[in-house]
Motif scaffolding. Structure first.
Motif, PDB file in Angstrom:
ATOM      1  N   GLY A 140       0.434  -1.174  -0.055  1.00 46.83           N
ATOM      2  CA  GLY A 140      -0.501  -0.386   0.096  1.00 46.83           C
ATOM      3  C   GLY A 140       0.643   1.073   0.017  1.00 46.83           C
ATOM      4  N   ASP A 141       2.050   1.193  -0.127  1.00 49.23           N
ATOM      5  CA  ASP A 141       2.898   1.740  -0.326  1.00 49.23           C
ATOM      6  C   ASP A 141       4.405   2.109  -0.965  1.00 49.23           C
ATOM      7  N   ASP A 142       4.945   2.810  -0.541  1.00 55.64           N
ATOM      8  CA  ASP A 142       6.438   2.057  -1.244  1.00 55.64           C
ATOM      9  C   ASP A 142       7.083   0.881  -1.157  1.00 55.64           C
ATOM     10  N   ALA A 143       7.232   0.099  -1.828  1.00 53.96           N
ATOM     11  CA  ALA A 143       8.020  -1.170  -2.161  1.00 53.96           C
ATOM     12  C   ALA A 143       9.098  -0.811  -1.638  1.00 53.96           C
ATOM     13  N   ILE A 144      10.191  -1.759  -2.308  1.00 59.69           N
ATOM     14  CA  ILE A 144      11.543  -1.782  -1.383  1.00 59.69           C
ATOM     15  C   ILE A 144      12.566  -0.086  -1.530  1.00 59.69           C
ATOM     16  N   CYS A 145      12.212   0.014   0.076  1.00 55.21           N
ATOM     17  CA  CYS A 145      12.616   1.439  -0.016  1.00 55.21           C
ATOM     18  C   CYS A 145      13.529   1.874   1.139  1.00 55.21           C
ATOM     19  N   GLY A 186       2.159  -0.338  -5.619  1.00 54.33           N
ATOM     20  CA  GLY A 186       3.352   0.267  -4.403  1.00 54.33           C
ATOM     21  C   GLY A 186       3.446   1.231  -5.301  1.00 54.33           C
ATOM     22  N   HIS A 187       3.818   2.189  -4.356  1.00 52.58           N
ATOM     23  CA  HIS A 187       3.824   4.036  -4.661  1.00 52.58           C
ATOM     24  C   HIS A 187       5.549   3.788  -5.546  1.00 52.58           C
ATOM     25  N   GLY A 188       6.371   3.271  -5.690  1.00 46.92           N
ATOM     26  CA  GLY A 188       7.849   3.041  -6.331  1.00 46.92           C
ATOM     27  C   GLY A 188       7.966   2.059  -5.893  1.00 46.92           C
ATOM     28  N   GLY A 189       8.660   1.083  -6.760  1.00 48.89           N
ATOM     29  CA  GLY A 189       9.052  -0.026  -7.019  1.00 48.89           C
ATOM     30  C   GLY A 189      10.511  -0.773  -5.823  1.00 48.89           C
ATOM     31  N   PHE A 190      11.543   0.516  -6.852  1.00 46.91           N
ATOM     32  CA  PHE A 190      12.711   1.022  -5.619  1.00 46.91           C
ATOM     33  C   PHE A 190      12.783   1.770  -5.166  1.00 46.91           C
ATOM     34  N   VAL A 191      12.754   2.897  -4.386  1.00 54.14           N
ATOM     35  CA  VAL A 191      12.907   4.084  -3.822  1.00 54.14           C
ATOM     36  C   VAL A 191      13.995   4.450  -2.681  1.00 54.14           C
ATOM     37  N   ILE A 192      14.251   5.411  -2.855  1.00 51.62           N
ATOM     38  CA  ILE A 192      15.236   5.700  -2.048  1.00 51.62           C
ATOM     39  C   ILE A 192      14.737   7.171  -1.224  1.00 51.62           C
ATOM     40  N   GLY A 193      14.259   7.594   0.430  1.00 53.32           N
ATOM     41  CA  GLY A 193      14.049   8.515   0.276  1.00 53.32           C
ATOM     42  C   GLY A 193      12.298   8.419   1.050  1.00 53.32           C
ATOM     43  N   SER A 194      12.205   9.007   1.362  1.00 57.01           N
ATOM     44  CA  SER A 194      12.664  10.734   1.879  1.00 57.01           C
ATOM     45  C   SER A 194      13.031  11.027   3.492  1.00 57.01           C
ATOM     46  N   GLU A 195      13.395   9.997   4.268  1.00 52.42           N
ATOM     47  CA  GLU A 195      14.205  10.403   4.811  1.00 52.42           C
ATOM     48  C   GLU A 195      15.616   9.394   4.747  1.00 52.42           C
ATOM     49  N   MET A 196      16.374  10.945   4.366  1.00 47.24           N
ATOM     50  CA  MET A 196      17.573   9.733   3.952  1.00 47.24           C
ATOM     51  C   MET A 196      18.477  10.772   4.711  1.00 47.24           C
ATOM     52  N   GLY A 229       8.520   4.287 -10.957  1.00 44.81           N
ATOM     53  CA  GLY A 229       9.373   2.929 -11.399  1.00 44.81           C
ATOM     54  C   GLY A 229      10.361   2.848  -9.933  1.00 44.81           C
ATOM     55  N   LEU A 230      11.430   3.912 -10.237  1.00 49.74           N
ATOM     56  CA  LEU A 230      12.745   3.975  -9.878  1.00 49.74           C
ATOM     57  C   LEU A 230      12.347   5.500  -9.359  1.00 49.74           C
ATOM     58  N   ARG A 231      12.244   5.872  -7.446  1.00 52.02           N
ATOM     59  CA  ARG A 231      11.775   6.567  -6.896  1.00 52.02           C
ATOM     60  C   ARG A 231      13.100   7.517  -6.260  1.00 52.02           C
ATOM     61  N   PHE A 232      13.004   8.759  -5.984  1.00 50.18           N
ATOM     62  CA  PHE A 232      14.609   9.318  -5.645  1.00 50.18           C
ATOM     63  C   PHE A 232      13.271  10.611  -4.886  1.00 50.18           C
TER      64      PHE A 232
END
Length: 516
Positions: free
Chosen positions: A261-266, A295-305, A325-328
């Motif tokens: 229901g949200d980012d997948a691999i984060c 998922g909101h993103g497939g592979f995600v970095i953030g936003s808490e980074m 897809g790729l989400r930063f």
């Protein structure tokens, strides 16, 4: 990655009085088996087939919790079984209900097998009427709970409703303890599995589903392996992330399936000043051979980074129907450096929004574009995203192929994207970007004006750019900071108009098109 190893000694939870009837609360029996196994020097705690109702389980060092096929750990809806503890919420210290499965400062641990871990998440979360079918909504309302005044939001309880509508904070302030939050306990949704400060961790083969909040949350762990697991949450699950790898080092995620229901691999590493003080990046990770559905993103970095992320390799992943897809993503105030990210062989279908997405304005709204363009002072709170390469990217269906939006004071920089075929509504939008290279990319766009939008971006290279014949406009270039843009090895005759310039873009100084 060093994987854990275990003695062959096995303890069956039946030996400690557990009953697979779906009604008996087995918390004491399962935890007793884990402790006994640890005291004997480690081994395997076996959960045989059956429906095992239980409260929170605390893992033990040198123990593999093994679920046979047909075994389901179903966590009780009785919230009194979950103690208030100090945990983390989106990178900051917070009061939470104890996670159904947890471990802290453990070594050599695993959850393996072919069974199911079910967090009974619906008893923890609110839901909006628009997120359910009419029949589902009627059943939800009939199940109990309370409604918002407008009748469009269902809450698990009056306490949850009050905390939500009053926007009460779960963050632990100076001098506060978890018990101080008892008045909003019902609102403090637990993550399903939380592993804090653990080393040599293996999750393999299990289905993890129905989490109250995030599904899998390893925090400050080392030598972490997630293999052939499934994470599954309803699409309406608020904060229903699949796996959030936070401030971890040396990890492998392979062969996993996510439908959440949200980012997948984060990838995360703490939030704002607290995350910068921790100063532990997520680094040295391989993410390969995974499939993501909702998922909101497939592979995600953030936003808490805020602690940074680096040295991550993503390959052979398929995203089917994710929002992006790729989400930063990040925002001013986070800080942190995200760099040395490499992705290849990424295949996407029916992406809702953008195939490749960078945005430094996460959850920020502006009254005018001029407000967004205001350059601020670079400081420790300025996020930096740089030095990445993506290649062999295929997308069949998305609103935008590539969207990059950095900050005026800190453009997103040095990103190479090579060998791509993207069938999307729009092609490329580059805003406050620098050093972007698009090489051998075929943009099959529905909209043909423009294929490429450039806004205050510089040092751009487009090499072997392919696009539809009879395109109305190839480039729209805006902004006084747009400069040093090169297009080479590209057939420019297919476009009715090569470029338009606006908002002060220095057309005479650009030398946009160079010889093939």
């Amino acid at each position: 990655m060093t994987e854990p190893t275990f003695r062959k000694d096995t303890i069956n939870i039946l030996a400690h009085g557990a009953k697979p009837d779906g009604a008996t609360l087995n918390t004491k029996a399962i935890n007793a088996a884990l402790v006994a196994c640890n005291k004997k020097g480690g081994g395997v705690v076996l959960v045989p087939s059956g429906l095992w109702l239980t409260g929170p389980i605390e893992l033990q060092s040198n123990v593999n919790l093994h679920l046979q096929r047909g075994a389901t750990l179903l966590f009780t809806p009785d919230k009194s079984q979950y103690a208030l503890v100090e945990g983390f919420y989106e990178g900051k210290r917070a009061a939470r209900n104890q996670s159904p499965i947890s471990g802290k400062n453990l070594v050599n641990i695993a959850i393996t097998g072919q069974g199911i871990v079910d967090g009974n998440g619906d008893v923890w979360r609110a839901v909006h009427k628009r997120q359910l079918t009419e029949d589902e909504w009627k059943k939800k309302v009939a199940s109990g709970g309370v409604l918002k005044a407008d009748g469009k939001t269902w809450y698990p309880s009056e306490q949850f409703k009050s905390a939500s509508e009053e926007n009460k904070s779960m963050l632990i302030g100076e001098g506060q303890k978890p018990g101080d939050f008892a008045g909003m306990k019902d609102f403090l949704r637990p993550n399903l599995v939380v592993l804090n400060g653990c080393k040599k961790v293996l999750l393999e083969g299990i289905i993890f589903q129905n989490s109250g909040a995030w599904c899998l949350h390893p925090l400050m762990c080392e030598d972490l392996t997630f293999r052939n697991i499934t994470t599954k949450n309803p699409d309406y699950a608020h904060n229903g992330d699949g796996m959030d790898i936070e401030s971890c080092k040396n990890f492998l995620i392979e062969g996993c399936t996510l439908d959440v229901g949200d980012d997948a691999i984060c990838i995360k590493s703490g939030k704002d000043e607290e995350g910068r003080r921790r100063g532990i990046p997520t680094e040295n990770g391989i993410i390969r051979n995974n499939t993501v559905y909702a998922g909101h993103g497939g592979f995600v970095i953030g936003s808490e980074m805020s602690g940074g992320a680096r040295n991550l390799f993503v390959e052979n992943c398929t995203f089917m129907g994710t929002d992006k897809g790729l989400r930063f993503k990040s925002v001013r105030g986070r800080g942190g450096v995200v760099e040395h990210i490499y992705a290849r062989n990424i295949f996407m279908k029916d992406i809702v929004d953008e195939a490749i997405f960078f945005d430094m304005y996460y959850f920020v709204k502006f009254a005018t574009d001029g407000e967004r363009d205001m350059r601020q002072v670079v400081n420790e709170g300025t996020p930096i995203f740089r030095n990445m390469k993506f290649e062999n990217i295929v997308c069949n269906g998305a609103k935008i192929g590539v969207f990059v939006r950095g900050l005026p004071e800190m453009p997103i920089s040095n990103i190479t994207m090579e060998n791509m075929v993207l069938q999307t509504d729009k092609g490329i939008e580059l805003i406050e970007a620098s050093g972007i290279k698009i090489i051998n990319a075929d943009f099959k766009t529905k909209e043909t004006r423009p294929v490429v939008l450039v806004d205050n971006s510089s040092q751009l290279l487009f090499d072997r750019l392919q696009y539809n014949a009879n395109t109305d406009l190839l480039f729209e270039i805006n902004g006084t900071r747009s400069q040093d843009i090169k297009v080479i090895n590209t057939d420019l005759k297919k476009a009715r108009l090569k470029a338009e310039y606006g908002q002060g873009a220095p057309e005479k100084d650009l030398k946009l098109f160079t010889a093939n």
